[in-house]
Structures are given as structure tokens and as C-alpha cells.
Enzyme design. Structure first.
Site, PDB file in Angstrom:
ATOM      1  N   LYS A 260       0.540  -1.292   0.063  1.00 12.91           N
ATOM      2  CA  LYS A 260       0.422   0.189   0.606  1.00 12.91           C
ATOM      3  C   LYS A 260       0.956   1.600  -0.070  1.00 12.91           C
ATOM      4  O   LYS A 260       1.977   1.347   0.276  1.00 12.91           O
ATOM      5  CB  LYS A 260      -0.911  -0.203   1.295  1.00 12.91           C
TER       6      LYS A 260
ATOM      7  N   ASP B 224      -2.642  -0.486   9.389  1.00 14.11           N
ATOM      8  CA  ASP B 224      -3.146  -1.351   7.909  1.00 14.11           C
ATOM      9  C   ASP B 224      -3.849  -2.587   7.429  1.00 14.11           C
ATOM     10  O   ASP B 224      -3.857  -2.782   6.245  1.00 14.11           O
ATOM     11  CB  ASP B 224      -1.139  -0.831   7.502  1.00 14.11           C
TER      12      ASP B 224
END
Length: 313
Positions: free
Chosen positions: A25, A152
Site C-alpha cells: 500500500k 494497516d
């Protein structure tokens, strides 16, 4: 006996190995608020999954064992300090099953790079072990476990583009026009500790040496609804960038090369760094940017986003 591949968990025990691929990401917007009472900062971030992948393969075993190859081999702990092992244990505890699996990690996402590689591997492990053990958990069920593993991790279960709030763990998908954005991703030598980068940001702010906080992600979300890389580039931002560059000053040259020589629409540090990302018009422009930044990076990769999160297959 030939081992069979599971496609998705349906509550049935998988007969053979389960392979799950999971993306890295980047943060298109990372606004860092004041330090909270629980030791975390209040965040507003826009996550974006890109086509750099790690892969977990899970097989039945007599105990829980992790092996690996690729980025971080020889450096990454393979015991319960590793998020892969902790994710498997957390799912087993929740589902009341024995945590028995042979897990193998093929790693392309570097360590401590601001790309959430450890979180990605935890998300992949939850999906792989759910299929291997036939626990039949939904993505929402897995997301509840993911929240306990790291801020996350819930996003990496879903992928795509999403708004993260709280400490980043409260994730809401972003509805935007179908579009593939082109990125150049420059891996740096060495890593940066995320807690250390946050502490440096606090220090810079206390000294009046940090840029003004970004605040709302509204401009970024509006730019995502368009198809114009220049408009998106103008809206990208990361409050942690100043702290990352303060701790690793050579990143300034990497960012400058992408902007000036490569003509990137935007150049920014990814998350807590030290990876730098650059927005390109298309693949050809990406190659031009990659050539410009390669003298300043350990390695450079072309990627696209958004891509799906952890998936079996």
C-alpha cells in the site's frame, strides 16, 4: 497424492496448499493529528493498493512453522515476533482450532519501507489460514481480527482505495471512477522505524519546523474522481514526509530527481518511508521517471493501482 488448490474459503477444510497474494500500500494522503492518550496519533489517510506483491502459501502441518525467501531473508524474525505467525495464532484462537500450518512467505515488499509489508503479510495469512482450516470467516470477521494486529492490516484485506480514520484501522472504501494510476516506486537502502518517524514529526512540530498539517482529505478524494494525473498529483500529501527526510536526508535528492528530471506529477515519501513514490502519466512516462531516480535508489519498480487486497489463487 496430488495437492489441490483452494480458491476461496467456504467453511470447508482445504485439501492442499492455499496460496494468497497481497499487495503493498501507499498513502495518497496522510494527515497526522495530535498524539492521543492511547499513544497513537489521530489519522486521516487515503490508502491505495499497488501492484507490488508478497505471497503466502499455507499447507497443513503438525505445528505452526514459518519459512521465507526474498526481501528481508536472514533479517526478518520467523517466530511469534512476526506478524504472519501472530495472525495465524489470532485466527486460531478466535476460531478455536489448533494453530497448525506450514507457512511460506515469498517477499517482494521490503522491510520498514512505508509500504505496509508486514501488515500485508498478516492480511494474507488470515485469508490463507481461513481457507486452509475451513473456518468460514467473512471478510468482516477477518477484519475484526486484523484490527488487533495493526492499523494497516484491515485495509490490506480489501485493497483498492480507501479512507482510513482513527489510527488508520477504521476503513471505508472510496468510490471513484474506474481508473488505473501509474506509479514509480523507489526502494531506499535501509529502513525507517515507524515509531521513530512519528516521534521526529512531534519534535519538528514542537520546534515549529514542520510544514502545516494537511488536514482534510476532501481535495484528494475529489481528485480521485477525475482522470487527470496532474490534478491528482497536486492533491497528494504526507505529513510524515518532513520527518522521514529529516531522519534520512538523502531522500530529498530522490524526490528532487523524480520531480525535476523525471517530470513526475508528484513525488512523495510513502507512509513513514523511506520508500519514495512518483505519479506518472502512463507506463512510458513511468520508465522516464524510473531512469531519473534509479541512481538515488536501491531498486526502482513500476506499478499500477488500485489493485485488490489479499486474494486466494
Amino acid at each position: 497424492m496430488t495437492e489441490a488448490w483452494a480458491l476461496e474459503s467456504d467453511g470447508q477444510l482445504a485439501l492442499g496448499p492455499v496460496r494468497v497474494r497481497v499487495p503493498a500500500k501507499i498513502n495518497l494522503h496522510l494527515s497526522v493529528g495530535p498524539l492521543r492518550g492511547d499513544g497513537y496519533h489521530e489519522l486521516q489517510t487515503v490508502y491505495h493498493a499497488i501492484s507490488i506483491f508478497d505471497e503466502i502459501t499455507a499447507r497443513h502441518g503438525d505445528s505452526l512453522v514459518l519459512t521465507m525467501q526474498g526481501e528481508g531473508q536472514g533479517e526478518l524474525e520467523l517466530d511469534d515476533r512476526n506478524l504472519v505467525v501472530r495472525a495465524a495464532q489470532a485466527l486460531a484462537t478466535s476460531a478455536k482450532v489448533e494453530p497448525k500450518a506450514r507457512l511460506h512467505l515469498r517477499k517482494q515488499i521490503p522491510l520498514a519501507a512505508g509500504l505496509a509489508g508486514g501488515s500485508a503479510d498478516a492480511a494474507a495469512t488470515l485469508v490463507a489460514c481461513d481457507a486452509l482450516w475451513g473456518t468460514g470467516y467473512s471478510r468482516a470477521d477477518l477484519a475484526k481480527i486484523a484490527e488487533t494486529l495493526g492499523s494497516d492490516v484491515p485495509f490490506l484485506l480489501h485493497g483498492g482505495t480507501a479512507l482510513g480514520t482513527g489510527r488508520g484501522e477504521a476503513v471505508s472504501p472510496v468510490l471513484a471512477r474506474a481508473n488505473k494510476w501509474h506509479w514509480v516506486v523507489a526502494f531506499a537502502d535501509g529502513g525507517l522505524s515507524t515509531p521513530e518517524v512519528y516521534r521526529e514529526l512531534d519534535r519538528l512540530r514542537a520546534a515549529g519546523a514542520a510544514p502545516k498539517p494537511l488536514g482534510s482529505a476532501d481535495a484528494l478524494l475529489a481528485a480521485l474522481r477525475q482522470r487527470d494525473p496532474a490534478e491528482l498529483g497536486a492533491a497528494l500529501g504526507n505529513d510524515l514526509e518532513a520527518a522521514a527526510v529529516s531522519l534520512k536526508p538523502e531522500l530529498a535528492a530522490t524526490l528532487q530527481a523524480g520531480r525535476k528530471e523525471g517530470g513526475a506529477h508528484a513525488a512523495l515519501v510513502s507512509g513513514s518511508g523511506p520508500t519514495c513514490v512518483f505519479l506518472a502519466t502512463d507506463a512510458t512516462h513511468g520508465e522516464q521517471i524510473a531512469e531519473a531516480v534509479s541512481p538515488h535508489a536501491r531498486s526502482v519498480h513500476l506499478a499500477q493501482g488500485p489493485v485488490p487486497g489479499a486474494r486466494v489463487g
